[in-house]
Design a protein around this motif. Structure first.
Motif, short mmCIF file in Angstrom:
data_model
loop_
_atom_site.label_atom_id
_atom_site.label_comp_id
_atom_site.label_asym_id
_atom_site.label_seq_id
_atom_site.Cartn_x
_atom_site.Cartn_y
_atom_site.Cartn_z
N ARG A 109 25.87 -24.03 62.79
CA ARG A 109 27.08 -23.10 62.24
C ARG A 109 26.88 -21.68 62.42
O ARG A 109 25.92 -21.09 61.66
N ASP A 110 27.66 -21.22 62.92
CA ASP A 110 27.62 -19.58 63.11
C ASP A 110 28.28 -19.03 61.98
O ASP A 110 29.11 -19.39 61.38
N THR A 111 27.48 -17.77 61.88
CA THR A 111 28.06 -16.88 60.66
C THR A 111 28.10 -15.63 61.16
O THR A 111 27.21 -15.20 62.03
N ILE A 112 28.94 -14.56 60.70
CA ILE A 112 29.03 -13.35 60.93
C ILE A 112 27.89 -12.57 60.50
O ILE A 112 27.44 -11.51 61.42
N ALA A 113 26.90 -13.14 59.72
CA ALA A 113 25.90 -12.23 59.29
C ALA A 113 24.94 -12.18 60.32
O ALA A 113 23.77 -11.50 60.30
N SER A 114 24.92 -13.45 61.28
CA SER A 114 23.98 -13.37 62.37
C SER A 114 24.19 -12.39 63.47
O SER A 114 23.12 -12.21 64.34
N TYR A 115 25.01 -11.70 63.58
CA TYR A 115 25.55 -10.91 64.60
C TYR A 115 25.28 -9.32 64.17
O TYR A 115 25.56 -8.83 63.14
N PRO A 116 24.78 -8.68 65.37
CA PRO A 116 24.70 -7.14 64.96
C PRO A 116 26.03 -6.26 64.95
O PRO A 116 26.97 -6.93 65.28
N LEU A 117 25.83 -5.28 64.63
CA LEU A 117 27.23 -4.26 64.26
C LEU A 117 27.91 -4.01 65.69
O LEU A 117 29.04 -4.04 65.42
N GLU A 118 26.98 -3.95 66.99
CA GLU A 118 27.89 -3.64 68.09
C GLU A 118 28.86 -5.00 68.45
O GLU A 118 29.39 -4.76 69.43
N ALA A 119 28.67 -5.93 68.00
CA ALA A 119 29.44 -7.03 68.10
C ALA A 119 31.04 -6.86 67.68
O ALA A 119 31.72 -7.64 67.97
N PHE A 120 31.34 -5.97 66.89
CA PHE A 120 32.34 -5.69 66.12
C PHE A 120 32.80 -4.11 66.47
O PHE A 120 32.13 -3.44 66.21
N ASP A 121 34.11 -4.06 66.64
CA ASP A 121 34.77 -2.66 66.80
C ASP A 121 35.44 -2.54 65.66
O ASP A 121 35.64 -1.16 65.18
N SER A 122 35.74 -3.24 64.64
CA SER A 122 36.47 -2.82 63.25
C SER A 122 36.48 -3.90 62.32
O SER A 122 35.93 -5.24 62.70
N PRO A 123 36.68 -3.60 61.24
CA PRO A 123 36.67 -4.71 60.06
C PRO A 123 37.64 -5.72 60.49
O PRO A 123 37.37 -7.14 60.23
N ALA A 124 38.69 -5.36 61.02
CA ALA A 124 39.75 -6.57 61.23
C ALA A 124 39.26 -7.51 62.53
O ALA A 124 39.43 -8.57 62.27
N GLU A 125 38.55 -6.82 63.36
CA GLU A 125 37.76 -7.85 64.46
C GLU A 125 36.74 -8.55 64.08
O GLU A 125 36.46 -9.91 64.13
#
Length: 497
Positions: A315-331
Motif C-alpha cells: 500500500r503506497d502512502t504519500i509519506a514515502s515520497y520526497p518533496l520533489e514528487a509534488f509541485d503543490s499541495p493540490a498535487e
C-alpha cells in the motif's frame, strides 16, 4: 662431370633469431592470456561460492524455464508461495523475453518445482559467458589501440565488480552483456579495411543475429540497432552502402518469430514485450512510470515508492515520497487520492488516467526540467553511483566477505575512475584520423544511446548500464594503450641522435 659445389648464396638461410623470439613471445602471450582467464574464472567462482543473487525477476525466469523444459511452452510459472492454487496453470506469457529462460532450461533441465537446482549450472554457464565478454573486450580494444590497449582493457573487464557480481545472479544481465558485446565486436571487425569484403559481409550477418538474440534476452538491448546502423554511414571499402544494411535485415528476420508467436498465442504481437510486476506477470496499466520520470533522480528513491507500486499487496502512502514528487499541495492531495484508488481497485484505467494527467501537467509546466535537467541528473547519478545492488540486497550475507568488505566501500571510486579513463580514451581516439576515430565514435554511440534512453524514461538503477561496461572498458584500455604508445615514441625520439 662433378656437380659444382653450392655457393654460399644459394644455401638455405638459417632461421632468423628474430622470428624465434617473436614465436616465443607469441606463445608466452597466449599462456599469459590463458592464465588470466583461469584467474578470472577463479574469482567468479569464489564470489559465487555459497552465494547467489536472486530477485523477484529470478523466480519469473526460473518458472519460465521449468515450463519450457517440462511443457514446451512459454509461460511464467509462479513460485509456490505466490500461487493461487497448487495446480495453477499459467497463461501464455509475453512480458518476459525467451532467450534467458531457454538457456536456463537447457543448462538445468529441471524436474518438477526444482527452484534450488538452478543456481549451480546457471552460474557456471554465466561465468563462461562473462569470460567470453572479456575476450571480446580484448579484441575490440586491440582494434582501437593495439596490444597495449587490449591487455589493460582485458584486465579491467576481468576484474570489474559489476560483471563479476552479476555473473553470479539468476538474471539476464550477463547473457545480454555478452550478446551486446559480441554484436559490437562483430561490427568493429566488419569495418576493418584489411578484411576481405566477403568476410566483412559475413560479420554483418552475424552481428544482426547476435543483436536480435540480445534483444530477445532484454528488450532494452534493442538500442544495439545504433551499432548495426553504423556500417551504413561508414561502410567497409569493399561493401556497398545498401549491403551494409544486411545486419539490420538479419536482425529483423531473427527477431520476427517472437511477435509472430505472440500473435498466435495471445492475439497481439507485443513486439517489445511488456512491463511486469514483481511476480513476473504482465501489467496492463503502467502510466505511473511516466509520472515517476517527472521527478525521480536516484536509485535509493525507488525502494518505498516504485517497488511498492510494482508489488500488488503493498500500500503506497504519500509519506514515502520526497518533496520533489509534488509541485503543490493540490498535487499532493490528488496523488493521495490516486494511491487510495489503487489500494481499493488496483492499477486500472482510472489510476492510469490520473497518472497520465499528472504527467502531462508537470511536463507542460517544466519542459526544461523534464527533458534536460532531470535526465542529465539521472545519467550523472547512474555513472557515479556505487552500483552495488547485489551486495545491498543480500547483506549481511555478502559474498567473499574478506574481499567485498574492502572493495565494496570503493565501488563508487572504481566506477568514476573507469568512466574517466573511458572518456580520456574517447578524446584520444577522436584526435586521431581514420579507423580509430570512427571506432571510438561507434563505441561512444552505443554507450550514449543506452545512457540517454534510460535517463529520459526515468529508469535510474545503475545495473541498466552493465551491458555497455565492456565498451567502457575497451575505451579505458585505449586511453592506457595510447598513453603508453605516446611515451614510447617520446623515448625513441629522445634516444635518436
Amino acid at each position: 662431370m662433378d656437380a659444382p659445389e653450392p655457393s654460399p648464396v644459394t644455401q638455405p638461410p638459417a632461421r632468423p633469431r628474430g622470428r624465434a623470439r617473436a614465436l616465443l613471445r607469441r606463445h608466452a602471450a597466449a599462456g599469459l592470456f590463458a592464465l588470466a582467464l583461469l584467474a578470472g574464472l577463479g574469482v567468479r567462482a569464489r564470489v559465487g561460492y555459497g552465494w547467489t543473487f536472486q530477485g523477484s525477476d529470478s523466480w519469473a525466469y526460473t518458472g519460465a524455464a521449468m515450463e519450457l523444459w517440462q511443457h514446451h511452452r512459454f509461460a511464467i510459472r509462479s513460485a509456490p508461495w505466490l500461487r493461487a492454487s497448487p495446480r495453477e496453470v499459467p497463461p501464455p506469457a509475453y512480458g518476459r523475453l525467451p532467450v534467458y529462460p531457454l538457456l536456463l532450461a537447457a543448462a538445468v533441465r529441471p524436474v518438477g518445482d526444482c527452484y534450488d537446482c538452478f543456481p549451480g549450472p546457471a552460474k557456471a554457464l554465466q561465468w563462461l559467458l562473462d569470460l567470453g565478454t572479456c575476450v571480446l573486450v580484448f579484441l575490440i580494444a586491440r582494434r582501437l589501440g593495439g596490444r597495449w590497449a587490449a591487455w589493460p582493457a582485458f584486465g579491467l573487464a576481468l576484474l570489474h565488480p559489476g560483471l563479476i557480481l552479476y555473473s553470479n545472479a539468476i538474471l539476464t544481465e550477463t547473457t545480454a552483456t555478452f550478446l551486446v558485446t559480441l554484436t559490437v565486436a562483430l561490427v568493429v571487425c566488419s569495418l576493418d579495411p584489411g578484411l576481405p569484403a566477403r568476410r566483412a559481409r559475413w560479420m554483418l550477418l552475424l552481428a544482426g543475429a547476435a543483436g536480435a538474440l540480445a534483444t530477445l534476452t532484454r528488450i532494452d538491448c534493442v538500442l544495439v540497432l545504433v551499432c548495426l546502423a553504423v556500417p551504413f554511414f561508414w561502410p567497409h571499402p569493399g561493401v556497398k552502402r545498401r549491403v551494409a544494411l544486411l545486419g539490420l535485415g538479419v536482425f529483423a528476420l531473427c527477431y520476427s518469430p517472437w511477435p509472430l508467436r505472440n500473435l498466435a498465442a495471445v492475439g497481439a504481437p507485443h513486439a517489445f514485450g511488456g512491463a511486469c510486476d514483481v511476480r513476473g506477470r504482465e501489467m496492463q496499466h503502467t502510466a505511473f512510470f511516466g509520472w515517476f520520470a517527472t521527478w525521480l533522480e536516484r536509485e535509493d528513491q525507488t525502494t518505498g515508492t516504485l517497488y511498492c507500486l510494482l508489488r500488488p499487496g503493498c500500500r503506497d502512502t504519500i509519506a514515502s515520497y520526497p518533496l520533489e514528487a509534488f509541485d503543490s499541495p493540490a498535487e499532493r492531495t490528488r496523488l493521495a487520492q490516486l494511491f487510495n484508488l489503487r489500494a481499493a481497485r488496483g492499477l486500472g484505467p482510472e489510476t492510469d488516467a490520473g497518472f497520465r494527467a499528472l504527467t502531462r501537467e508537470r511536463v507542460r509546466r517544466h519542459p526544461l526540467r523534464s527533458f534536460v535537467t532531470l535526465p542529465l541528473t539521472r545519467a550523472y547519478q547512474q555513472w557515479t553511483s556505487r552500483a552495488d545492488q547485489p551486495l545491498r540486497a543480500t547483506a549481511p550475507h555478502a559474498p567473499w566477505p574478506a574481499v567485498t568488505a574492502v572493495v565494496g566501500s570503493h565501488l563508487r571510486e572504481v566506477g568514476i575512475a573507469l568512466a574517466g579513463l573511458a572518456l580520456a580514451g574517447l578524446v584520444a581516439l577522436l584526435l586521431r584520423r581514420g579507423p580509430p576515430r570512427a571506432l571510438g565514435l561507434l563505441l561512444a554511440s552505443v554507450i550514449l544511446a543506452r545512457s540517454a534512453a534510460f535517463a529520459l524514461i526515468g529508469f535510474v538503477d545503475a545495473r541498466y548500464l552493465l551491458e555497455v561496461i565492456p565498451c567502457v572498458a575497451a575505451l579505458a584500455g585505449a586511453a592506457i594503450g595510447l598513453a603508453v604508445a605516446a611515451v614510447a615514441r617520446l623515448r625513441r625520439a629522445g634516444a635518436s641522435p
